[in-house]
Design an enzyme around this catalytic site. Structure first.
Site, mmCIF file in Angstrom:
data_model
loop_
_atom_site.group_PDB
_atom_site.id
_atom_site.type_symbol
_atom_site.label_atom_id
_atom_site.label_comp_id
_atom_site.label_asym_id
_atom_site.label_seq_id
_atom_site.Cartn_x
_atom_site.Cartn_y
_atom_site.Cartn_z
ATOM 1 N N ASP A 64 0.817 -1.280 -0.323
ATOM 2 C CA ASP A 64 0.419 0.380 0.218
ATOM 3 C C ASP A 64 0.771 1.382 0.287
ATOM 4 O O ASP A 64 1.995 1.387 0.334
ATOM 5 C CB ASP A 64 -0.707 -0.064 0.533
ATOM 6 C CG ASP A 64 -0.213 -0.467 2.466
ATOM 7 O OD1 ASP A 64 0.842 -0.677 2.768
ATOM 8 O OD2 ASP A 64 -1.173 0.494 3.432
ATOM 9 N N GLU A 129 -0.173 -1.387 5.806
ATOM 10 C CA GLU A 129 1.429 -0.578 6.752
ATOM 11 C C GLU A 129 0.539 1.309 6.911
ATOM 12 O O GLU A 129 1.191 1.906 8.091
ATOM 13 C CB GLU A 129 2.333 -0.661 6.407
ATOM 14 C CG GLU A 129 3.327 -0.413 7.268
ATOM 15 C CD GLU A 129 4.478 0.538 6.925
ATOM 16 O OE1 GLU A 129 4.640 1.540 7.734
ATOM 17 O OE2 GLU A 129 4.244 1.885 6.050
#
Length: 377
Positions: A64, A129
């Site tokens: 991400d 994250e």
């Protein structure tokens, strides 16, 4: 470079994965890994290993990225992965799709040269994250722990370098926790202060007491503990009203010498010492992140192995650091697992026109190749 661009062209804005892990999984299966995909509350997670043994070496990262922001300020489309004058430009170029691509390419080329390692290797990848980090690496580690499969060593591809890949590695991170403190006074007219209790004056006492707290000063490789007030709000302003309530927000970054419970207890004791009244203070803790610290115990420690690989490629040793924000290293670190973060120069992370020199990607790739040879057996 092809792998970097393949990942960067997928708009995986946290917690979306946009097919990154499916592509990664296909490449890993082709190398001989057993790959498992997990979905948890909109988060994509991947675990891959050669067999069921606890891994000697785990390679960890996230697919991400943060949102690109104002598109009009980008030199090139943020998800086009454009090459310009020896630079790779796009969201995730540094944090951290290029790092993941380097790991993948290094493992693939190592196997092509030396065959499958005797030791078990592992990939740990999440799409959670940059966001809340509640359903990503944390849950993967819990799964591995339940199966008694925690890795011995783990390298995270976070962008840790200053000027050149390998010049700085992270051997830990400070813990972090935020607090929202509400003070209740009594609203009134400024001309009649005896009929009011000024919540802002109460806030001033609180902030002065918090600032006066003495924490550890840190060490050469670990910054000291710091408390910073980040916001003060007493409501809408009117110059003839004594504010009846006030909210203070603050953040604490703390070393591994403290625990989260110890931090909370110390702040509560400080507030109790002000004797403002039991009903006058409401304290809510938010977004706690645990610290971690990897120490160099012997020549077989992960720090020693990473240092040796970097020296082999660059003829210099890295600076050991724990600066910066939190990372998923806090979930991966445990008494069973040593963790190091090793990645690209981080000057442009989360910025418009995030970019990295192609030469730095190659340099990081060479370091990972040198590191993998140390864990073949």
């Amino acid at each position: 470079m092809r792998y970097c661009r393949e990942l960067m062209r997928r708009p995986s804005i946290t917690p979306e994965d946009a097919g990154c892990q499916q592509w990664l999984g296909e490449r890993l299966v082709a190398m001989g890994f057993d790959v498992s995909h997990y979905q948890d509350k909109g988060v994509s997670n991947l675990l891959a290993s050669f067999d069921e043994r606890p891994a000697q070496l785990a390679l960890a990262g996230h697919t991400d990225v943060v949102p690109p922001g104002d598109l009009s300020r980008w030199q090139t489309p943020p998800f086009a992965a454009t090459l310009v004058d020896g630079m790779l430009i796009g969201r995730g170029a540094v944090d951290m799709k290029s790092g993941l691509a380097v790991m993948l390419a290094a493992v693939e080329d190592h196997i092509a040269c030396y065959g499958l390692p005797k030791a078990n290797w592992q990939f740990i990848v999440t799409s959670d994250e940059e966001g809340e980090a509640e359903h990503g690496t944390r849950t993967l580690v819990e799964r591995l722990k339940a199966q008694s499969r925690l890795p011995k060593y783990c390298v995270v591809a976070e962008p840790t370098a200053d000027k050149q890949a390998g010049d700085v590695i992270k051997i830990g991170r400070r813990g972090a926790i935020s607090a929202r403190l509400t003070l209740k006074g009594k609203q009134g007219h400024v001309a009649y202060p005896k009929n009011a209790v000024n919540a802002l004056h109460m806030a001033a006492r609180v902030m002065q007491a918090l600032e006066a707290l003495i924490w550890d000063e840190g060490s050469d490789d670990f910054p000291g503990t710091s408390l910073q007030v980040t916001h003060v709000d007493s409501g809408a302003f009117t110059d003839n009203i004594v504010p009846g309530s006030c909210e203070i927000c603050f953040n604490i970054r703390y070393s591994y010498r403290y625990s989260e419970a110890g931090i909370m207890a110390r702040i509560q004791a400080c507030l109790d010492g002000l004797s403002l009244g039991e009903d006058a203070i409401s304290l809510r803790w938010e977004r706690g992140c645990q610290p971690y610290h990897t120490q160099e115990n012997d020549e077989q420690s992960l720090i020693a192995q990473v240092e040796a690989a970097i020296f082999e490629v660059t003829a210099s040793f890295p600076r050991l650091s724990t600066s910066g924000g939190t990372s998923d290293g806090r979930f991966l670190s445990s008494p069973q697992t040593q963790v190091i973060e090793l990645g690209l120069p981080n000057r442009t992370i989360h910025q418009v026109n995030e970019r990295v020199e192609l030469a730095q990607i190659v340099r990081l790739y060479r370091i990972y190749r040198a590191l993998l040879t140390r864990f073949h057996d």
